[in-house]
Design a protein around this motif. Structure first.
Motif, PDB file in Angstrom:
ATOM      1  N   ARG A   1       0.848  -1.198   0.000  1.00 34.72           N
ATOM      2  CA  ARG A   1       0.000   0.000   0.000  1.00 34.72           C
ATOM      3  C   ARG A   1       0.891   1.259   0.000  1.00 34.72           C
ATOM      4  O   ARG A   1       0.668   2.204  -0.754  1.00 34.72           O
ATOM      5  CB  ARG A   1      -0.917   0.001   1.234  1.00 34.72           C
TER       6      ARG A   1
ATOM      7  N   GLU B   1       2.353   1.765  -3.419  1.00 38.11           N
ATOM      8  CA  GLU B   1       1.343   2.210  -4.399  1.00 38.11           C
ATOM      9  C   GLU B   1       0.971   3.681  -4.202  1.00 38.11           C
ATOM     10  O   GLU B   1       0.619   4.362  -5.142  1.00 38.11           O
ATOM     11  CB  GLU B   1       0.078   1.335  -4.282  1.00 38.11           C
ATOM     12  N   ASN B   2       1.062   4.150  -2.964  1.00 37.71           N
ATOM     13  CA  ASN B   2       0.561   5.509  -2.682  1.00 37.71           C
ATOM     14  C   ASN B   2       1.641   6.578  -2.597  1.00 37.71           C
ATOM     15  O   ASN B   2       1.299   7.751  -2.483  1.00 37.71           O
ATOM     16  CB  ASN B   2      -0.225   5.505  -1.352  1.00 37.71           C
TER      17      ASN B   2
ATOM     18  N   THR C   1       6.417  -2.035  -8.261  1.00 31.23           N
ATOM     19  CA  THR C   1       5.031  -1.602  -8.009  1.00 31.23           C
ATOM     20  C   THR C   1       4.962  -0.084  -7.842  1.00 31.23           C
ATOM     21  O   THR C   1       4.099   0.580  -8.430  1.00 31.23           O
ATOM     22  CB  THR C   1       4.498  -2.291  -6.734  1.00 31.23           C
TER      23      THR C   1
ATOM     24  N   GLU D   1       5.131   1.454 -11.167  1.00 32.97           N
ATOM     25  CA  GLU D   1       3.877   1.257 -11.926  1.00 32.97           C
ATOM     26  C   GLU D   1       2.788   2.217 -11.445  1.00 32.97           C
ATOM     27  O   GLU D   1       1.967   2.675 -12.216  1.00 32.97           O
ATOM     28  CB  GLU D   1       3.374  -0.182 -11.758  1.00 32.97           C
ATOM     29  N   TYR D   2       2.834   2.558 -10.161  1.00 33.72           N
ATOM     30  CA  TYR D   2       1.784   3.445  -9.611  1.00 33.72           C
ATOM     31  C   TYR D   2       2.190   4.906  -9.667  1.00 33.72           C
ATOM     32  O   TYR D   2       1.569   5.748  -9.033  1.00 33.72           O
ATOM     33  CB  TYR D   2       1.455   3.029  -8.168  1.00 33.72           C
ATOM     34  N   GLY D   3       3.307   5.193 -10.405  1.00 35.23           N
ATOM     35  CA  GLY D   3       3.617   6.597 -10.674  1.00 35.23           C
ATOM     36  C   GLY D   3       4.610   7.259  -9.754  1.00 35.23           C
ATOM     37  O   GLY D   3       4.835   8.472  -9.841  1.00 35.23           O
TER      38      GLY D   3
END
Ligand code: BV8
Ligand code: ZN
Length: 247
Positions: free
Chosen positions: A175, A178-179, A201, A204-206
């Motif tokens: 998490r 991703e955030n 990851t 991939e989530y920027g």
């Protein structure tokens, strides 16, 4: 001439949510041998002989001997400037998550508190039968194996190969990856899964992904920046540069 790109410095100044994955390399300058270096912990032994449950059941003395040796070594070392820099980052950023594969507890000693220990902690042990935990025991002599009050064998409270990582901690780690706006991967060869998927990851989530390592790794091509050098030197310089004497 600063060794850091304007883009990286800007990211350090503007980011609000930062996540960091560390591996054995961050503790190397504290004197803790890494796993896969030439002087690596696993030079004498192979990991399959030591860091898995079957090896433990087959030869608990050998495995306890290895962990007792490592605990003694870790008891005598201190956090290095790389660990300290990460604890300053936790104070600085509104959201900061430190995800570590290390079991040496040095991030705690350096002052970090929001730590996710993916692979457990060598200072903790737990009973193979009833799960009762205990702190910092090891082999007393070389003879008797540490046992629980229930009679069960105590084992180091670390995650061995083939064992599931603590799911709650793993979910929190993904998490955070991703955030976050900014993700650092520091001192890891990025070969051990699922930890090694965290930087990918994040990308991939920027997130802006920065790798700090003394050599390129299998995930360097995923990183936006790869800073080659010892983390104990690079991290303090990076913060100095970005926060211009605020620290
Ligand atoms: C699991 C705790 C689900 C114990 C550890 C085939 C393909 C893909 C995956 C697998 C596969 N076969 C098996 C798997 C899964 C396996 C795995 O990933 N194997 C790899 C080796 C291929 N993973 C697992 O088993 C995990 N569990 O998947 O569960 C499952 C369940 C049942 C059945 C199947 C699957 C559990 C993995 C956890 C294992 N436990 N440690 C202990 O510590 O004793 S792993 C161990 O390796 C440490 O935790 C360590 O942190 C970790 C990773 O190593 P690094 O930290 O990266 O250290 P390393 O020495 O490798 O690298 C150091 C780096 O630092 C280098 O790059 C070096 O250049 C750099 N460096 C050195 N000095 C410095 C520096 N950098 C900066 N500054 C410096 N000064
Ligand atoms: Zn027990």
């Amino acid at each position: 001439m600063d060794m850091f790109s304007d883009k990286l410095i800007k990211k350090l100044k503007q980011s609000k949510k930062v996540a960091v994955l560390t591996g054995a390399g961050i503790s190397a300058e504290s004197g803790v041998p890494t796993f896969r270096g030439e002087e690596g912990l696993w030079k004498k032994y192979k990991s399959e002989e030591l860091a898995n449950f079957d090896a433990f059941i087959r030869n608990p003395e050998l495995v306890w001997e290895w962990y007792t040796f490592r605990k003694k070594l870790i008891d005598e070392v201190h956090p290095n400037p790389g660990h300290i820099a990460l604890s300053k980052m936790e104070q600085h950023y509104p959201e900061f998550t430190l995800i570590t594969q290390n079991v040496d507890g040095l991030h705690w000693k350096a002052g970090n508190r929001n730590i996710l220990e993916l692979h457990g902690n060598i200072m903790r042990s737990r009973c193979v039968d009833c799960g009762t935990g205990s702190n910092s025991i090891g082999m007393k002599g070389m003879s008797e194996l540490p046992r629980c009050a229930c009679g069960g064998l105590m084992r180091p409270d670390v995650v061995w190969f083939g064992e599931l990582l603590p799911q709650e901690i793993l979910i929190k780690a993904f998490r955070a990856a991703e955030n976050c706006d900014l993700f650092f991967t520091v001192g890891t060869s990025a070969v051990v899964q699922p930890a090694a998927s965290l930087p990918v990851t994040a990308k991939e989530y920027g997130a802006f992904v920065v790798e700090i390592n003394t050599e390129p790794t299998v995930i360097s091509h995923h990183a936006d920046e790869t800073l080659i050098g010892p983390s104990g030197e690079i991290l303090p310089k990076l913060l100095q540069c970005a926060w211009e004497g605020e620290i």
